[in-house]
Design a protein around this motif. Structure first.
Motif, PDB file in Angstrom:
ATOM      1  N   PRO A   1       9.275  44.494   1.308  1.00  0.00           N
ATOM      2  CA  PRO A   1       9.615  45.814   0.745  1.00  0.00           C
ATOM      3  C   PRO A   1       9.745  45.802  -0.770  1.00  0.00           C
ATOM      4  N   ASN A   2      10.188  44.693  -1.335  1.00  0.00           N
ATOM      5  CA  ASN A   2      10.347  44.624  -2.784  1.00  0.00           C
ATOM      6  C   ASN A   2       9.080  44.159  -3.497  1.00  0.00           C
ATOM      7  N   SER A   3       8.029  43.869  -2.736  1.00  0.00           N
ATOM      8  CA  SER A   3       6.747  43.487  -3.321  1.00  0.00           C
ATOM      9  C   SER A   3       5.709  44.598  -3.193  1.00  0.00           C
ATOM     10  N   VAL A   4       6.086  45.694  -2.539  1.00  0.00           N
ATOM     11  CA  VAL A   4       5.102  46.716  -2.205  1.00  0.00           C
ATOM     12  C   VAL A   4       4.682  47.550  -3.413  1.00  0.00           C
ATOM     13  N   ASP A   5       5.509  47.579  -4.468  1.00  0.00           N
ATOM     14  CA  ASP A   5       5.187  48.405  -5.635  1.00  0.00           C
ATOM     15  C   ASP A   5       3.831  48.047  -6.224  1.00  0.00           C
ATOM     16  N   ALA A   6       3.640  46.748  -6.487  1.00  0.00           N
ATOM     17  CA  ALA A   6       2.390  46.307  -7.104  1.00  0.00           C
ATOM     18  C   ALA A   6       1.201  46.574  -6.199  1.00  0.00           C
ATOM     19  N   ILE A   7       1.389  46.474  -4.891  1.00  0.00           N
ATOM     20  CA  ILE A   7       0.297  46.696  -3.954  1.00  0.00           C
ATOM     21  C   ILE A   7      -0.112  48.170  -3.952  1.00  0.00           C
ATOM     22  N   ILE A   8       0.865  49.069  -4.006  1.00  0.00           N
ATOM     23  CA  ILE A   8       0.557  50.497  -4.016  1.00  0.00           C
ATOM     24  C   ILE A   8      -0.171  50.897  -5.296  1.00  0.00           C
ATOM     25  N   VAL A   9       0.278  50.353  -6.422  1.00  0.00           N
ATOM     26  CA  VAL A   9      -0.406  50.637  -7.688  1.00  0.00           C
ATOM     27  C   VAL A   9      -1.846  50.133  -7.639  1.00  0.00           C
ATOM     28  N   HIS A  10      -2.022  48.925  -7.107  1.00  0.00           N
ATOM     29  CA  HIS A  10      -3.373  48.365  -7.033  1.00  0.00           C
ATOM     30  C   HIS A  10      -4.251  49.150  -6.068  1.00  0.00           C
ATOM     31  N   ALA A  11      -3.651  49.757  -5.032  1.00  0.00           N
ATOM     32  CA  ALA A  11      -4.435  50.546  -4.085  1.00  0.00           C
ATOM     33  C   ALA A  11      -5.104  51.727  -4.781  1.00  0.00           C
ATOM     34  N   ALA A  12      -4.390  52.359  -5.718  1.00  0.00           N
ATOM     35  CA  ALA A  12      -4.987  53.465  -6.463  1.00  0.00           C
ATOM     36  C   ALA A  12      -6.153  52.977  -7.322  1.00  0.00           C
ATOM     37  N   ILE A  13      -6.003  51.787  -7.916  1.00  0.00           N
ATOM     38  CA  ILE A  13      -7.106  51.218  -8.693  1.00  0.00           C
ATOM     39  C   ILE A  13      -8.270  50.860  -7.780  1.00  0.00           C
ATOM     40  N   ALA A  14      -7.970  50.340  -6.587  1.00  0.00           N
ATOM     41  CA  ALA A  14      -9.028  49.978  -5.638  1.00  0.00           C
ATOM     42  C   ALA A  14      -9.825  51.198  -5.208  1.00  0.00           C
ATOM     43  N   MET A  15      -9.188  52.370  -5.180  1.00  0.00           N
ATOM     44  CA  MET A  15      -9.915  53.597  -4.861  1.00  0.00           C
ATOM     45  C   MET A  15     -11.020  53.849  -5.883  1.00  0.00           C
ATOM     46  N   VAL A  16     -10.706  53.661  -7.157  1.00  0.00           N
ATOM     47  CA  VAL A  16     -11.701  53.872  -8.218  1.00  0.00           C
ATOM     48  C   VAL A  16     -12.848  52.877  -8.059  1.00  0.00           C
ATOM     49  N   ILE A  17     -12.511  51.610  -7.794  1.00  0.00           N
ATOM     50  CA  ILE A  17     -13.546  50.587  -7.615  1.00  0.00           C
ATOM     51  C   ILE A  17     -14.436  50.935  -6.426  1.00  0.00           C
ATOM     52  N   ALA A  18     -13.821  51.399  -5.338  1.00  0.00           N
ATOM     53  CA  ALA A  18     -14.593  51.741  -4.144  1.00  0.00           C
ATOM     54  C   ALA A  18     -15.530  52.923  -4.401  1.00  0.00           C
ATOM     55  N   ILE A  19     -15.094  53.874  -5.212  1.00  0.00           N
ATOM     56  CA  ILE A  19     -15.938  55.026  -5.530  1.00  0.00           C
ATOM     57  C   ILE A  19     -17.240  54.569  -6.186  1.00  0.00           C
TER      58      ILE A  19
END
Length: 283
Positions: A199-217
Motif C-alpha cells: 500500500p505504501n509503494s503504490v504511489d509510484a506505480i500509479i504515476v507510472h501507469a499514467a506514463i505507460a498510457m502515453v507510451i502505449a498510445i
C-alpha cells in the motif's frame, strides 16, 4: 501525531492525494480532456450508424455535416476517428492495467528472492533491449495482427518499467523503521508486505501507469502506421494515419483530424501523470 518514519501510512489516507491531483490545474485540464474524449468514444454509437457507412461523396471538405470531411470511400472521417479513439481506449485500459499487475508481481517476487530477482531482471533486460517498434513487430508477427496482438505487445513492453519500479519501492520500504519494528514483533514477512509495504509503494506505480498510457498510445500508432495494428475496416487512430497519409493532398483533414485527437489523448495522460506525481510527492 504520526511519525512518517516509524509508522506506515494508512491506505485510505493516500486516496486523498489522488483526489487532490485532479484539483490541480494540470489535473483539471487532464480530467476535462479525458472526460470529453472518453465520453465521445462511448456515445458515438448512439448518434451514428457505424464506422463503415460508405457513400458516393468521397473526399469532401470539412463541414458541419462532416467535421473532418470524408475519405476515399465516402465515410465520415470524424465518425471513424471517434471509433478509432474507442479502439485505442480499449487497448489502453486493457493492456496497461494488466501490465501493471503482472509487472508489480514480478517486481515483488524479485525483491523476495535474490536468485529469482536476478532471473527476472535478465528477462527485463532482454525486453528493454528491443526497440518498442521491433518488439511489437515480433509479437504481432507471432500472434497475428489485431486487438490481441496489440494488447500483448503493450503488456510485455510495460513489464520492465512496472517490475523495476515495484522492486525498488519495496526494497526502499523494507528499510523503514516500521517494517523493522514489525519483524521484531514477530509479524510474518508476507503480512507486512500485503498490509503495509505494497500500500505504501503504490504511489509510484500509479504515476507510472499514467506514463505507460502515453507510451502505449504511440506504440499502437507506430504499429498501425506500418500496417500491423487493427485491420480495415475497423479503425484505430494509427490506422487512420496510415491510410490518410496516402491522400494527404486530396484531404488534409484525413490526417490532421486523427492527429489532433491522438495528441489530445497523449497530452491528457501526460498532464495527469504530472499532477499525480506532484500530489504524491507532497506526503
Amino acid at each position: 501525531m504520526r511519525d512518517p518514519l516509524t509508522a506506515p501510512e494508512k491506505p485510505h489516507e493516500g486516496w486523498w492525494r489522488y483526489l487532490d491531483a485532479v484539483r490541480r490545474p494540470r489535473g483539471v485540464v487532464a480530467g476535462c480532456l479525458l472526460v470529453l474524449l472518453i465520453g465521445a468514444a462511448l456515445l458515438v454509437p448512439l448518434f451514428t450508424g457505424g464506422y463503415d457507412q460508405q457513400s458516393a461523396d468521397t473526399f469532401l471538405g470539412p463541414s458541419w455535416r462532416h467535421l473532418f470531411g470524408t475519405d476515399e470511400l465516402g465515410r465520415d472521417v470524424f465518425v471513424r476517428t471517434l471509433y478509432g479513439l474507442r479502439s485505442d481506449l480499449v487497448l489502453l485500459f486493457a493492456g496497461v492495467p494488466i501490465s501493471a499487475v503482472l509487472g508489480t508481481l514480478l517486481g515483488v517476487l524479485g525483491a523476495l528472492s535474490r536468485p529469482l530477482g536476478l532471473a527476472i531482471q535478465r528477462v527485463f533486460d532482454i525486453i528493454i533491449g528491443f526497440p518498442s517498434l521491433i518488439l511489437g513487430i515480433v509479437i504481432v508477427l507471432i500472434m497475428g495482427t489485431g486487438l490481441w496482438g496489440l494488447t500483448v505487445t503493450i503488456v510485455l513492453f510495460g513489464l520492465p518499467g512496472f517490475g523495476r519500479l515495484a522492486r525498488a519501492a519495496m526494497l526502499a520500504q523494507e528499510q523503514r523503521e516500521y517494517v523493522v519494528a514489525a519483524r521484531v514483533l514477530g509479524i510474518s514477512r508476507w503480512k507486512v508486505l500485503v498490509r503495509h509495504i505494497l500500500p505504501n509503494s503504490v504511489d509510484a506505480i500509479i504515476v507510472h501507469a499514467a506514463i505507460a498510457m502515453v507510451i502505449a498510445i504511440f506504440l499502437e500508432t507506430g504499429l498501425s502506421i506500418v500496417g500491423l495494428g487493427l485491420q480495415p475496416p475497423q479503425p484505430s487512430l494509427g490506422m487512420l494515419l496510415n491510410t490518410g497519409v496516402r491522400f494527404l493532398s486530396l484531404s488534409p483533414m484525413y490526417v490532421l483530424g486523427p492527429t489532433v485527437v491522438l495528441i489530445l489523448l497523449a497530452l491528457s495522460f501526460s498532464l495527469l501523470s504530472d499532477a499525480l506525481n506532484e500530489a504524491v510527492t507532497r506526503k
